[in-house]
Design a protein around this motif. Structure first.
Motif, mmCIF file in Angstrom:
data_model
loop_
_atom_site.group_PDB
_atom_site.id
_atom_site.type_symbol
_atom_site.label_atom_id
_atom_site.label_comp_id
_atom_site.label_asym_id
_atom_site.label_seq_id
_atom_site.Cartn_x
_atom_site.Cartn_y
_atom_site.Cartn_z
ATOM 1 N N ASN A 162 15.370 120.643 48.172
ATOM 2 C CA ASN A 162 15.849 120.079 49.435
ATOM 3 C C ASN A 162 14.711 119.427 50.197
ATOM 4 O O ASN A 162 13.850 120.125 50.745
ATOM 5 C CB ASN A 162 16.493 121.176 50.297
ATOM 6 C CG ASN A 162 17.815 121.612 49.735
ATOM 7 O OD1 ASN A 162 18.536 120.805 49.174
ATOM 8 N ND2 ASN A 162 18.122 122.882 49.874
ATOM 9 N N MET A 163 14.702 118.085 50.213
ATOM 10 C CA MET A 163 13.656 117.331 50.903
ATOM 11 C C MET A 163 14.265 116.071 51.507
ATOM 12 O O MET A 163 15.284 115.578 51.013
ATOM 13 C CB MET A 163 12.541 116.937 49.919
ATOM 14 C CG MET A 163 11.801 118.104 49.318
ATOM 15 S SD MET A 163 10.510 117.590 48.171
ATOM 16 C CE MET A 163 11.461 117.001 46.773
ATOM 17 N N PRO A 164 13.628 115.526 52.541
ATOM 18 C CA PRO A 164 14.120 114.275 53.127
ATOM 19 C C PRO A 164 13.779 113.070 52.237
ATOM 20 O O PRO A 164 13.001 113.193 51.298
ATOM 21 C CB PRO A 164 13.362 114.197 54.458
ATOM 22 C CG PRO A 164 12.105 114.963 54.219
ATOM 23 C CD PRO A 164 12.474 116.062 53.252
ATOM 24 N N ASN A 165 14.362 111.936 52.557
ATOM 25 C CA ASN A 165 14.143 110.643 51.900
ATOM 26 C C ASN A 165 14.665 110.603 50.462
ATOM 27 O O ASN A 165 15.413 109.737 50.105
ATOM 28 C CB ASN A 165 12.682 110.206 51.942
ATOM 29 C CG ASN A 165 12.196 110.036 53.362
ATOM 30 O OD1 ASN A 165 12.938 109.580 54.231
ATOM 31 N ND2 ASN A 165 10.967 110.426 53.615
ATOM 32 N N MET A 166 14.244 111.518 49.623
ATOM 33 C CA MET A 166 14.766 111.647 48.262
ATOM 34 C C MET A 166 14.652 113.116 47.890
ATOM 35 O O MET A 166 13.561 113.686 47.949
ATOM 36 C CB MET A 166 13.964 110.787 47.271
ATOM 37 C CG MET A 166 14.441 110.924 45.826
ATOM 38 S SD MET A 166 13.380 110.081 44.615
ATOM 39 C CE MET A 166 13.913 108.407 44.821
ATOM 40 N N ASP A 167 15.775 113.737 47.530
ATOM 41 C CA ASP A 167 15.700 115.162 47.191
ATOM 42 C C ASP A 167 15.071 115.356 45.813
ATOM 43 O O ASP A 167 14.868 114.398 45.065
ATOM 44 C CB ASP A 167 17.066 115.837 47.305
ATOM 45 C CG ASP A 167 18.065 115.427 46.228
ATOM 46 O OD1 ASP A 167 17.674 114.837 45.204
ATOM 47 O OD2 ASP A 167 19.258 115.711 46.407
ATOM 48 N N GLY A 168 14.763 116.603 45.505
ATOM 49 C CA GLY A 168 14.093 116.917 44.245
ATOM 50 C C GLY A 168 14.907 116.574 43.021
ATOM 51 O O GLY A 168 14.360 116.130 42.000
ATOM 52 N N LEU A 169 16.233 116.757 43.086
ATOM 53 C CA LEU A 169 17.071 116.450 41.924
ATOM 54 C C LEU A 169 17.051 114.967 41.584
ATOM 55 O O LEU A 169 16.937 114.591 40.414
ATOM 56 C CB LEU A 169 18.513 116.917 42.167
ATOM 57 C CG LEU A 169 18.727 118.427 42.185
ATOM 58 C CD1 LEU A 169 20.153 118.753 42.585
ATOM 59 C CD2 LEU A 169 18.400 119.044 40.840
ATOM 60 N N LEU A 170 17.138 114.124 42.598
ATOM 61 C CA LEU A 170 17.097 112.684 42.350
ATOM 62 C C LEU A 170 15.716 112.259 41.840
ATOM 63 O O LEU A 170 15.599 111.424 40.941
ATOM 64 C CB LEU A 170 17.458 111.911 43.626
ATOM 65 C CG LEU A 170 17.614 110.407 43.476
ATOM 66 C CD1 LEU A 170 18.601 110.038 42.380
ATOM 67 C CD2 LEU A 170 18.045 109.791 44.803
#
Length: 193
Positions: A68-76
């Motif tokens: 869970n992170m802003p701008n681009m999450d870890g999965l993407l």
């Protein structure tokens, strides 16, 4: 783990180029202290977009990321990294132990999933596992007459045998013939017959 085993793992991993992606400053600072015990070259990113930029710039041997992170999450970010390099080991650090997160990361072929807060023993155990599977760095014993496969396996064209590490895997005659055929010509497609 015995002290000499710990020293061996750290010696083998010190020179790896590591990407660490985490958006929370406090977590990033604490986890970075743990990681600096194992690695000398750590590139730190604050979100998936920055992490992907670092990955595209240089040769990264190992990725640690939050989900869970802003701008681009870890999965993407993981999905994008996989399109560039399908074999680089990726380890997920997450505060969540929900099956949904775990299953989504498995789909992307992650090498490990560690819950926060991260402990040095967990990182070392995971590194040992990756070393045992020959997924970190280049295996020293693999020579020019081999084809590297997944999970540390390789086909030795000289001896016509499937190996993992220094150990040969026993195959049936038909399995052996199939490997010999598939390795006989690079870039060639064979029919099912």
């Amino acid at each position: 783990m015995k002290p000499e085993e710990l020293k061996h793992v750290i010696e083998q991993c010190k020179s790896l180029r590591v990407l660490y992606v985490e958006d929370e400053l406090e977590v990033r600072t604490q986890t970075l202290k743990v990681m600096q015990l194992c690695f000398e070259k750590i590139f730190v990113a604050e979100d998936g977009l920055e992490g992907l930029t670092f990955f595209k710039k240089g040769s990264i041997d190992l990725v640690f990321t939050d989900i869970n992170m802003p701008n681009m999450d870890g999965l993407l970010m993981i999905e994008s990294i996989r399109s560039i390099n399908p074999t680089v080991p990726i380890v997920v650090f997450s505060a969540y132990d929900y099956p949904d997160y775990f299953l989504k990361t498995i789909k992307h072929g992650i090498a490990g999933y560690l819950l926060k807060p991260v402990h040095v023993s967990d990182v070392i155990d995971l590194l040992q596992k990756l070393l045992d599977q020959n997924r970190l760095g280049k295996p020293l014993h693999v020579k020019k007459h081999t084809y590297e496969l997944i999970d540390g396996f390789y086909w030795d064209t000289k001896t016509q045998s499937l190996c993992k590490g220094k150990e040969a895997i026993t195959l049936t005659k038909h399995e052996n013939d199939l490997f010999e055929l598939l390795s006989s010509s690079k870039q060639r497609v064979f029919s099912a017959e």
